[in-house]
Motif scaffolding. Sequence first.
Motif, PDB file in Angstrom:
ATOM      1  N   THR B  27      35.594 -32.935 -38.361  1.00 53.12           N
ATOM      2  CA  THR B  27      35.719 -31.576 -37.808  1.00 53.12           C
ATOM      3  C   THR B  27      34.621 -30.663 -38.339  1.00 53.12           C
ATOM      4  N   GLY B  28      34.847 -29.996 -39.479  1.00 55.52           N
ATOM      5  CA  GLY B  28      33.887 -29.013 -39.987  1.00 55.52           C
ATOM      6  C   GLY B  28      32.497 -29.581 -40.220  1.00 55.52           C
ATOM      7  N   LYS B  29      32.428 -30.769 -40.812  1.00 52.39           N
ATOM      8  CA  LYS B  29      31.121 -31.374 -41.132  1.00 52.39           C
ATOM      9  C   LYS B  29      30.799 -32.479 -40.129  1.00 52.39           C
ATOM     10  N   PHE B  30      30.828 -32.092 -38.863  1.00 52.95           N
ATOM     11  CA  PHE B  30      30.731 -33.092 -37.796  1.00 52.95           C
ATOM     12  C   PHE B  30      29.290 -33.450 -37.428  1.00 52.95           C
ATOM     13  N   GLY B  31      28.331 -32.816 -38.052  1.00 49.22           N
ATOM     14  CA  GLY B  31      26.932 -32.942 -37.626  1.00 49.22           C
ATOM     15  C   GLY B  31      26.429 -34.377 -37.516  1.00 49.22           C
ATOM     16  N   ASN B  32      25.434 -34.547 -36.645  1.00 50.88           N
ATOM     17  CA  ASN B  32      24.769 -35.843 -36.494  1.00 50.88           C
ATOM     18  C   ASN B  32      23.820 -36.021 -37.680  1.00 50.88           C
ATOM     19  N   ALA B  33      24.010 -37.073 -38.449  1.00 48.22           N
ATOM     20  CA  ALA B  33      23.242 -37.247 -39.684  1.00 48.22           C
ATOM     21  C   ALA B  33      21.740 -37.348 -39.426  1.00 48.22           C
ATOM     22  N   ASN B  34      21.340 -37.479 -38.176  1.00 49.50           N
ATOM     23  CA  ASN B  34      19.917 -37.524 -37.852  1.00 49.50           C
ATOM     24  C   ASN B  34      19.342 -36.160 -37.470  1.00 49.50           C
ATOM     25  N   SER B  35      20.222 -35.146 -37.367  1.00 49.22           N
ATOM     26  CA  SER B  35      19.740 -33.817 -36.981  1.00 49.22           C
ATOM     27  C   SER B  35      19.108 -33.099 -38.170  1.00 49.22           C
ATOM     28  N   MET B  36      18.082 -32.304 -37.851  1.00 46.14           N
ATOM     29  CA  MET B  36      17.329 -31.625 -38.906  1.00 46.14           C
ATOM     30  C   MET B  36      18.054 -30.416 -39.470  1.00 46.14           C
ATOM     31  N   HIS B  37      18.975 -29.849 -38.668  1.00 45.86           N
ATOM     32  CA  HIS B  37      19.622 -28.603 -39.095  1.00 45.86           C
ATOM     33  C   HIS B  37      20.689 -28.844 -40.158  1.00 45.86           C
ATOM     34  N   GLY B  38      21.252 -27.728 -40.609  1.00 40.75           N
ATOM     35  CA  GLY B  38      22.232 -27.775 -41.699  1.00 40.75           C
ATOM     36  C   GLY B  38      23.435 -28.641 -41.400  1.00 40.75           C
ATOM     37  N   PHE B  39      23.933 -28.589 -40.148  1.00 44.42           N
ATOM     38  CA  PHE B  39      25.093 -29.412 -39.784  1.00 44.42           C
ATOM     39  C   PHE B  39      24.766 -30.893 -39.998  1.00 44.42           C
ATOM     40  N   GLY B  40      23.601 -31.260 -39.501  1.00 42.78           N
ATOM     41  CA  GLY B  40      23.171 -32.652 -39.609  1.00 42.78           C
ATOM     42  C   GLY B  40      22.956 -33.053 -41.057  1.00 42.78           C
ATOM     43  N   GLN B  41      22.388 -32.139 -41.822  1.00 42.33           N
ATOM     44  CA  GLN B  41      22.060 -32.483 -43.207  1.00 42.33           C
ATOM     45  C   GLN B  41      23.305 -32.685 -44.067  1.00 42.33           C
ATOM     46  N   GLU B  42      24.391 -31.992 -43.700  1.00 39.73           N
ATOM     47  CA  GLU B  42      25.659 -32.242 -44.418  1.00 39.73           C
ATOM     48  C   GLU B  42      26.068 -33.707 -44.237  1.00 39.73           C
ATOM     49  N   GLY B  43      25.935 -34.178 -43.000  1.00 44.09           N
ATOM     50  CA  GLY B  43      26.262 -35.583 -42.708  1.00 44.09           C
ATOM     51  C   GLY B  43      25.301 -36.526 -43.403  1.00 44.09           C
ATOM     52  N   ALA B  44      23.996 -36.190 -43.327  1.00 37.29           N
ATOM     53  CA  ALA B  44      22.977 -37.060 -43.931  1.00 37.29           C
ATOM     54  C   ALA B  44      23.187 -37.174 -45.436  1.00 37.29           C
ATOM     55  N   TYR B  45      23.553 -36.052 -46.050  1.00 34.31           N
ATOM     56  CA  TYR B  45      23.789 -36.053 -47.491  1.00 34.31           C
ATOM     57  C   TYR B  45      24.962 -36.984 -47.828  1.00 34.31           C
ATOM     58  N   ALA B  46      26.035 -36.880 -47.026  1.00 33.57           N
ATOM     59  CA  ALA B  46      27.224 -37.717 -47.269  1.00 33.57           C
ATOM     60  C   ALA B  46      26.890 -39.196 -47.090  1.00 33.57           C
ATOM     61  N   VAL B  47      26.070 -39.496 -46.098  1.00 34.90           N
ATOM     62  CA  VAL B  47      25.699 -40.896 -45.856  1.00 34.90           C
ATOM     63  C   VAL B  47      24.844 -41.418 -47.022  1.00 34.90           C
ATOM     64  N   ASP B  48      23.909 -40.598 -47.489  1.00 35.85           N
ATOM     65  CA  ASP B  48      23.071 -41.008 -48.624  1.00 35.85           C
ATOM     66  C   ASP B  48      23.909 -41.280 -49.870  1.00 35.85           C
ATOM     67  N   GLU B  49      24.826 -40.348 -50.136  1.00 35.55           N
ATOM     68  CA  GLU B  49      25.720 -40.506 -51.284  1.00 35.55           C
ATOM     69  C   GLU B  49      26.518 -41.797 -51.173  1.00 35.55           C
ATOM     70  N   SER B  50      27.043 -42.030 -49.981  1.00 36.25           N
ATOM     71  CA  SER B  50      27.875 -43.222 -49.753  1.00 36.25           C
ATOM     72  C   SER B  50      27.048 -44.490 -49.922  1.00 36.25           C
ATOM     73  N   ARG B  51      25.834 -44.443 -49.421  1.00 34.57           N
ATOM     74  CA  ARG B  51      24.947 -45.599 -49.523  1.00 34.57           C
ATOM     75  C   ARG B  51      24.656 -45.913 -50.997  1.00 34.57           C
ATOM     76  N   ARG B  52      24.382 -44.863 -51.765  1.00 34.01           N
ATOM     77  CA  ARG B  52      24.107 -45.051 -53.205  1.00 34.01           C
ATOM     78  C   ARG B  52      25.316 -45.647 -53.915  1.00 34.01           C
ATOM     79  N   LYS B  53      26.483 -45.077 -53.580  1.00 39.16           N
ATOM     80  CA  LYS B  53      27.719 -45.520 -54.224  1.00 39.16           C
ATOM     81  C   LYS B  53      27.979 -47.005 -53.922  1.00 39.16           C
ATOM     82  N   ILE B  54      27.901 -47.348 -52.651  1.00 33.55           N
ATOM     83  CA  ILE B  54      28.179 -48.736 -52.252  1.00 33.55           C
ATOM     84  C   ILE B  54      27.176 -49.687 -52.902  1.00 33.55           C
ATOM     85  N   ALA B  55      25.908 -49.282 -52.906  1.00 36.26           N
ATOM     86  CA  ALA B  55      24.873 -50.124 -53.511  1.00 36.26           C
ATOM     87  C   ALA B  55      25.200 -50.414 -54.966  1.00 36.26           C
ATOM     88  N   SER B  56      25.540 -49.355 -55.715  1.00 35.28           N
ATOM     89  CA  SER B  56      25.766 -49.560 -57.148  1.00 35.28           C
ATOM     90  C   SER B  56      27.018 -50.410 -57.379  1.00 35.28           C
TER      91      SER B  56
END
Lengths: 126, 395
Positions: B27-56
Amino acid sequence: MYNERVMKEFQNPQNVGEMADANAVGTVGNASCGDIMKIYMKIENNIIEDVSFQTFGCAAAIATSSVATSLIKGKTVEEALKITNAQVVDELGGLPAQKLHCSVLAEEAIKAAVNDYLTRYVAENK
Amino acid sequence: MKRIYLDHSATTPVDEEVLQKMLPYFTGKFGNANSMHGFGQEGAYAVDESRRKIASLIGAKPNEIYFTSGGTEADNWAIKGMALKMREKGNHVITSSIEHAAIMSSCAQIAKEYGFEITYLPVDGNGLVRPEDLRAAITDKTVLVSIMLANNEIGTIQPIKELAEIAHEKGIYFHTDAVQAVGSIPVSVTDLGVDLMSFSAHKFYGPKGVGVLYIHGGVKPTKLMTGGHQERTMRGGTTNVPGVVGMAAALEKAVNNLDENYVYIKKLRDKFVERVINEIPYAIYNGDKEKRLPQNANFAFEFIEGESILMSLDLAGIACSSGSACSSGSLEPSHVLLATGLPIEKAHGSIRFSFGRDNTEEEVDYVVDKLKEIVCKLRAMSPLFCEIKGETKNV
């Protein structure tokens, strides 16, 4: 996957078990296919006085065995030979497509038992 | 009616804490993780965090984690992507005879459409691949070996580290399908030494529809899903942000509580197995006793058919799964059980019970009690059982 009628018949199958005084026995199917149906009959004066079954198989195989044996109880040998798998399926209110072979097996088991009776009858009256 | 779920190898419920972490990304943080704007960057940040977590959590680097739609896509990508990439070098792939359908059908497809030769390694009676068989199967045309870490039906855990070393000695890439293992037993790609590894979130209390293909740095399978620039241009398609967040949260929880859950689930499983063996005659415990996932129990109940056991258990509120052909709609029973040498009629009567952290000892007792009744009732109907009944009383 199964309708209520099939499930009811599977849970409370009729005519289950061996029959010690049977004068006709028919077995069809094999364990490697996952289905074996064995039908026992006591035939007197051309009438199927009693009938029972033993089945190794899925819920549909057990339900069709139950219905098929109920359909032929009290019938003449000729009437029993006319029972088709479609009638067994109708009686169950339908079966999933991949389970239709169970009804075919039931028809074949009836025919096998009747043939066993006729073979014995011919042998005894030679 | 009381309902008991013993099919955790099929799927698990989403953990409540995991769900709460996912919800904002719908809902609130629904942005497309590929979008350059703030909505997208919220998603991109979450994906990066998740990727780091899973990797470790699996001993990998973040840029070695590629999100997919699940285990099946990861397996398809590993097999087809590596085969197509390497086809100039060779056209031989080695796998085992007990792999999941995602691997089996991918191998069949590259054989049919691209002329690959596939070797399906046999397994022993417990479902284990023999390392010497792998060594003997390798030719100068072999480009990929894919052996699952733990089997989905019988839970057997393969000696992946040893098998991967054999492949690497010849410079051959090694993939493992770890869908059943990750979250249940310790899994580290560095310890295993694999080049590619598939796993899926919904097997460890994460959401359905999201998985990972780990690809070791430098390995470059051909893309399967082309589209946008997602996943460093390797896998197109809008990133499933809530799914990825859920997968990371679920894996973190599974790994953090792994020892505790392992001991608890294994205790339930062992109690179940012991009671079944002691109380139900003619029950064959399939699979390896030791090299086995803690959640898995698989039994063949002789003289009766698996689907009728499954349906009877379901009527008693108990959910499990069957290796029977009748429950799958095919005519052949489980290829896994047949590969272990179990006779076909016994494979038809096999049932898998897979335990989870929410099951209790009381449930185990209830299930065994019901199972005894059901097996007894179905055997009483079976012409096969009748034949041997003379020598067995009170069964």
